[in-house]
Design an enzyme around this catalytic site. Structure first.
Site, PDB file in Angstrom:
ATOM      1  N   ASP A   1      23.655  38.308  12.100  1.00 21.47           N
ATOM      2  CA  ASP A   1      23.367  37.124  11.288  1.00 21.47           C
ATOM      3  C   ASP A   1      22.199  36.351  11.904  1.00 21.47           C
ATOM      4  O   ASP A   1      22.230  35.982  13.081  1.00 21.47           O
ATOM      5  CB  ASP A   1      24.618  36.240  11.218  1.00 21.47           C
ATOM      6  CG  ASP A   1      24.487  35.099  10.229  1.00 21.47           C
ATOM      7  OD1 ASP A   1      23.428  34.988   9.580  1.00 21.47           O
ATOM      8  OD2 ASP A   1      25.445  34.307  10.110  1.00 21.47           O
TER       9      ASP A   1
ATOM     10  N   SER B   1      28.119  27.654   8.608  1.00 23.03           N
ATOM     11  CA  SER B   1      26.694  27.470   8.353  1.00 23.03           C
ATOM     12  C   SER B   1      26.340  25.982   8.460  1.00 23.03           C
ATOM     13  O   SER B   1      26.563  25.356   9.484  1.00 23.03           O
ATOM     14  CB  SER B   1      26.335  28.070   6.994  1.00 23.03           C
ATOM     15  OG  SER B   1      24.952  28.155   6.804  1.00 23.03           O
TER      16      SER B   1
ATOM     17  N   HIS C   1      26.071  36.940   6.681  1.00 26.93           N
ATOM     18  CA  HIS C   1      26.255  35.500   6.856  1.00 26.93           C
ATOM     19  C   HIS C   1      27.531  34.978   6.202  1.00 26.93           C
ATOM     20  O   HIS C   1      27.950  33.857   6.475  1.00 26.93           O
ATOM     21  CB  HIS C   1      25.040  34.760   6.292  1.00 26.93           C
ATOM     22  CG  HIS C   1      25.045  33.286   6.558  1.00 26.93           C
ATOM     23  ND1 HIS C   1      25.085  32.764   7.832  1.00 26.93           N
ATOM     24  CD2 HIS C   1      25.047  32.214   5.712  1.00 26.93           C
ATOM     25  CE1 HIS C   1      25.074  31.439   7.770  1.00 26.93           C
ATOM     26  NE2 HIS C   1      25.065  31.083   6.496  1.00 26.93           N
TER      27      HIS C   1
END
Length: 511
Positions: A358, A302, A413
């Site tokens: 995602d 991320s 995620h």
């Protein structure tokens, strides 16, 4: 491994370098449609309606059959067999092939099918990125909220990574240059370890045994994803600002986290950028002076994938010729097309692992992104357009019989979901690997993604009794941290000095 190679058609696992190529995309799941004659045109609306209903019915039947087949694989015998097998794949000697595994040929011919050596390396670096979450103190009632719960010498032992073949040499801290409203403060304590900084990752280096196995001394930087509210605030910025001396631009909030510092803070008198580059320079200089081959591998999930690209850009500027690769998971876009092209020109190799469900990798630039580059005759240089970097390994939740198929934006995620799917991916034309080794329970650490038949509680990863202990008076209290685990710039400086004397000798390592 010879048997594996006989099965898998990996014909080109060679160490030769190749010219930079445009990004490639590999999908782990192919949608199917009910077969029909495309040339046959319906004669009237009734036929159209009948055809539509027939297709929907067939699709429903196929989906139901597939769901039952998937569930049939989850019997008690199968689960019991998995419990009685090692959770790690065997380590192979990749010393002669490491350059290709790290992208010298842009992972051509080893992504689909996914070569087992590459799969294991992706999981290895992904577990380093996961460590930045597992050791992070999330507890807003803790005076150490936002720090790492363990001293760096204990980190891998505490997280079960003691056999990774790496040791942690440096912790990295980051801050945000913004004024936060009171409700965004990370800790409920007035007197906390740091009001400004968060633990954002670490630098590690391979030991002698692992270095022999992988063919070089590997310096690793692992970056944590978004946790602190201030980081979310910065992530919501959408301004592109210049980086370097050319046309390269990157997102303002991301760059702020990487470069912010303040002379009055305890942990960010140096920015995250300066901290990591100082440590990398020390390690690279030391091992190169010993005549060793050295590589820099950067990983993150991320926001961590974003910081990893910024780190790689800076490292490539400062260490020309050093092999640099980035293995990121669920990373959003970072900068514009010029930023991407400059990374290519400097030889940085990037493998992005993404998940079809995602939404984070689609941002920023959901509408205007690299896909409109084909219209550059009309749009110009596209300095304002966000663009992904590198080769993409695209996975799909539907490829695993162990994952729920409903909408779960948080679960989609999570890094553990990604690592589960990497471990099970063989090729875009085959199903989930039946001999996947990684422990299924890890998926549900911080979400609810596993099917109920597995009987794994969701969000199970936490301290015993949520961190409370029973004291001698029979009261449940927050325990005191061990002195060596308490964040302290002085303690870290002393630890670094001692390690320099014992592991690096007394010579000056950098100016």
């Amino acid at each position: 491994m010879a048997a594996n190679n006989a099965i898998l058609p990996h014909r080109h696992l060679a160490g030769a370098s190749a010219a930079n190529r445009l990004p490639a995309t590999i999908s782990s799941y192919k949608d199917f449609t009910i077969g029909k004659n495309q040339n046959q045109k319906p004669s009237n609306k009734a036929i159209k309606l009948a055809e539509s209903l027939s297709n929907k019915l067939n699709l429903h039947i196929q989906t139901t059959i597939q769901r039952k087949l998937n569930r049939s694989n989850l019997n008690n015998t199968t689960i019991e067999e998995k419990h009685n097998t090692p959770a790690k794949s065997p380590k192979e000697n990749i010393s002669q092939k490491w350059r290709e595994i790290h992208g010298s040929r842009d992972w051509e011919d080893i992504l689909d099918p996914l070569h087992p050596w590459l799969r294991r390396e992706i999981v290895k670096y992904g577990e380093f990125a996961q460590a930045t979450y597992d050791a992070f103190d999330f507890d807003r009632f803790s005076e150490y909220c936002g720090s790492c719960r363990y001293n760096r010498s204990k980190l891998f032992n505490k997280l079960g990574l003691n056999k990774s073949g790496y040791r942690v040499s440096k912790y990295i801290y980051a801050m945000s240059h913004i004024d936060l409203p009171e409700w965004l403060e990370k800790s409920s304590f007035v007197d906390t370890w740091s009001k400004d900084s968060n633990w954002i990752g670490f630098v590690a280096v391979s030991d002698d045994e692992e270095s022999e196995r992988i063919g070089r001394r590997d310096v690793v930087v692992a970056w944590r994803g978004t946790v602190a509210p201030s980081e979310w605030y910065d992530n919501m910025q959408r301004k592109l600002e210049p980086i370097g001396n050319g046309d390269s631009k990157v997102e303002h909030g991301f760059l702020s986290i990487y470069t912010s510092k303040c002379s009055t803070t305890r942990y960010n008198t140096l920015s995250a950028s300066e901290q990591v580059m100082t440590e990398v320079k020390k390690l690279v200089d030391f091992y190169q002076k010993r005549g060793e081959h050295v590589s820099l591998t950067i990983t993150g999930h991320s926001l961590g994938g974003v910081l990893g690209l910024l780190n790689a850009y800076e490292a490539a500027k400062n260490f020309p010729g050093l092999p640099i690769s980035v293995l990121s998971f669920a990373s959003p876009r970072v900068g514009n097309i010029a930023f991407r092209d400059e990374l290519y020109q400097m030889g940085v190799k990037t493998l992005r692992v993404t998940l079809k469900q995602d939404v984070v990798p689609r941002m920023p630039g959901i509408v205007f992104n690299e896909s409109i580059q084909r219209f550059d005759d009309f749009t110009g240089s596209l300095e304002w357009v966000y663009t992904h970097v590198g080769v993409e390994l695209k996975l799909d939740v539907r490829s695993s019989p162990y994952l729920k198929k409903g909408l779960n934006l948080v679960g989609f995620h999570m890094l553990e979901t990604y690592l589960h799917l990497v471990d099970g991916f063989h090729s875009s034309n085959s199903g989930f690997r039946v001999d996947a080794r990684r422990d299924l329970a890890l998926v549900n650490k911080d979400c609810d993604m596993l099917v109920d038949e597995l009987r794994i509680p969701h969000n199970w990863y936490q301290l015993a009794n949520k961190g409370l202990v029973l004291n001698d008076h029979g009261r449940w209290v927050k325990p005191k941290r061990d002195p060596e685990d308490i964040p302290s710039p002085r303690n870290e400086a002393q630890s670094n000095l001692l390690e320099n004397e014992t592991n690096y000798g007394l010579e000056s390592l950098f100016v």
